[in-house]
Design an enzyme around this catalytic site. Sequence first.
Site, PDB file in Angstrom:
ATOM      1  CG  HIS A 124      61.698  11.652  62.755  1.00 26.21           C
ATOM      2  ND1 HIS A 124      62.050  12.724  61.971  1.00 26.21           N
ATOM      3  CD2 HIS A 124      60.788  10.961  62.019  1.00 26.21           C
ATOM      4  CE1 HIS A 124      61.398  12.681  60.829  1.00 26.21           C
ATOM      5  NE2 HIS A 124      60.615  11.611  60.830  1.00 26.21           N
TER       6      HIS A 124
ATOM      7  CG  HIS B 233      56.391   9.057  60.304  1.00 26.72           C
ATOM      8  ND1 HIS B 233      55.898  10.248  59.813  1.00 26.72           N
ATOM      9  CD2 HIS B 233      57.732   9.101  60.108  1.00 26.72           C
ATOM     10  CE1 HIS B 233      56.903  10.976  59.329  1.00 26.72           C
ATOM     11  NE2 HIS B 233      58.022  10.302  59.497  1.00 26.72           N
TER      12      HIS B 233
ATOM     13  CE  LYS C 213      60.021  17.135  59.733  1.00 24.18           C
ATOM     14  NZ  LYS C 213      60.146  15.701  59.856  1.00 24.18           N
TER      15      LYS C 213
ATOM     16  CG  HIS D  74      62.255  16.319  55.232  1.00 29.77           C
ATOM     17  ND1 HIS D  74      61.856  15.015  55.363  1.00 29.77           N
ATOM     18  CD2 HIS D  74      62.937  16.398  54.057  1.00 29.77           C
ATOM     19  CE1 HIS D  74      62.266  14.324  54.294  1.00 29.77           C
ATOM     20  NE2 HIS D  74      62.917  15.143  53.493  1.00 29.77           N
TER      21      HIS D  74
ATOM     22  CG  HIS E 119      65.135  12.299  58.422  1.00 30.83           C
ATOM     23  ND1 HIS E 119      65.463  13.396  57.681  1.00 30.83           N
ATOM     24  CD2 HIS E 119      63.786  12.271  58.485  1.00 30.83           C
ATOM     25  CE1 HIS E 119      64.359  14.013  57.312  1.00 30.83           C
ATOM     26  NE2 HIS E 119      63.327  13.350  57.801  1.00 30.83           N
TER      27      HIS E 119
ATOM     28  CG  ASP F 193      61.885   8.913  59.172  1.00 32.32           C
ATOM     29  OD1 ASP F 193      60.672   9.134  59.347  1.00 32.32           O
ATOM     30  OD2 ASP F 193      62.482   9.184  58.117  1.00 32.32           O
TER      31      ASP F 193
END
Length: 345
Positions: free
Chosen positions: A13, A15, A99, A136, A174, A247
């Site tokens: 995960h 970004h 996602k 999420h 997460h 994350d």
Amino acid sequence: MTRLTLRRPDDWHLHLRDGAMLRAVLPDTARHFARAIIMPNLVPPVVTVADAMAYRARIMDALPDGMTFEPLMTLYLTETTDPADVAAGAADGAITAVKLYPAGATTNSASGVRDIAKVMPVLEKMAELGLPLCLHGEVTDPAVDIFDREAVFIDRVLNPLREALPDLPITLEHVTTADGVDWVSGAPGRTAGSITTHHLMITRNDILVGGIKPHYYCLPVAKRATHRDALRAAATSGNPRFFLGTDSAPHVDPLKECACGCAGCYTAPVTMACLAHLFEEEGALDRLEAFASLNGPAHYRLPPNEATITLEKSDEPVTYAAKLGSGDGPVTVFDPGHPLHWRAA
Ligand code: NCD
Ligand code: ZN
């Protein structure tokens, strides 16, 4: 000097953003990680396989010469996502997962899902194909306290979804609560949970006691110590359902240090040092490879990496840069609140 060699880890995960920020942060991940699941919450989001292929090309273009890295692309699920596009992307390996952001749950989630019934045709197709759904896991109902939003998501969304689509591979991303750990441990089917670096290290006190600390603010927000300890136990247990998803989510300092700061911790540079520290503290260094390098590939049905990484521990603390410079401005690197003694050799 203590040394530990493990298969090269992956980040399930991540970004990476785009443009100048992408170029700044990518080396921090590629230095340690062979692959990463790339989050699609750009502005505008990565919604089609064509978008994902174009984004993948920009990532590879930003990779410095001499580094190797494989981005595993995801699609941002919307209520108008076409099941046929998802199926085509899965068939040729262009995408590794889809996602689901509940609309409004976090950074750039406005185009996410409001009504799960509207995305059932896509989810049914994914179940048929064995294509993983990354979630999420927080409700956005304003009546639900922010610290309870993961637990309520389990009741309202996850349990019905698991029951409706027993073949759908699910990653609860997460995980931040003991409730999430219990759900991942006990749910039937191909079910897993990713755990971040920072949720293993901090509690909500780190955000709120002694002045507000915006660089510890992320979503889902860190919870009380009992939950942090449940995450530590899960990560160090060797249970194959739990693996690393950092994350790592860079935001420039002016967007963190302001009246309405962005959520996200930039952990990529220090994750392996933090994990080695934590697993050593828990007497579980021999299980770090399972968490960082083996359990994730097994859930995503990919081979583990053949290459290795060697971590070494020195008596003196290792200095990590407190900030990363980017063309967009400085990004504060996650501070675990204690010295780090580990580094990649
Ligand atoms: C992420 C971001 O900044 O994109 N922020 C965060 O706090 N984790 C979004 C997300 O993964 O929720
Ligand atoms: Zn994220």
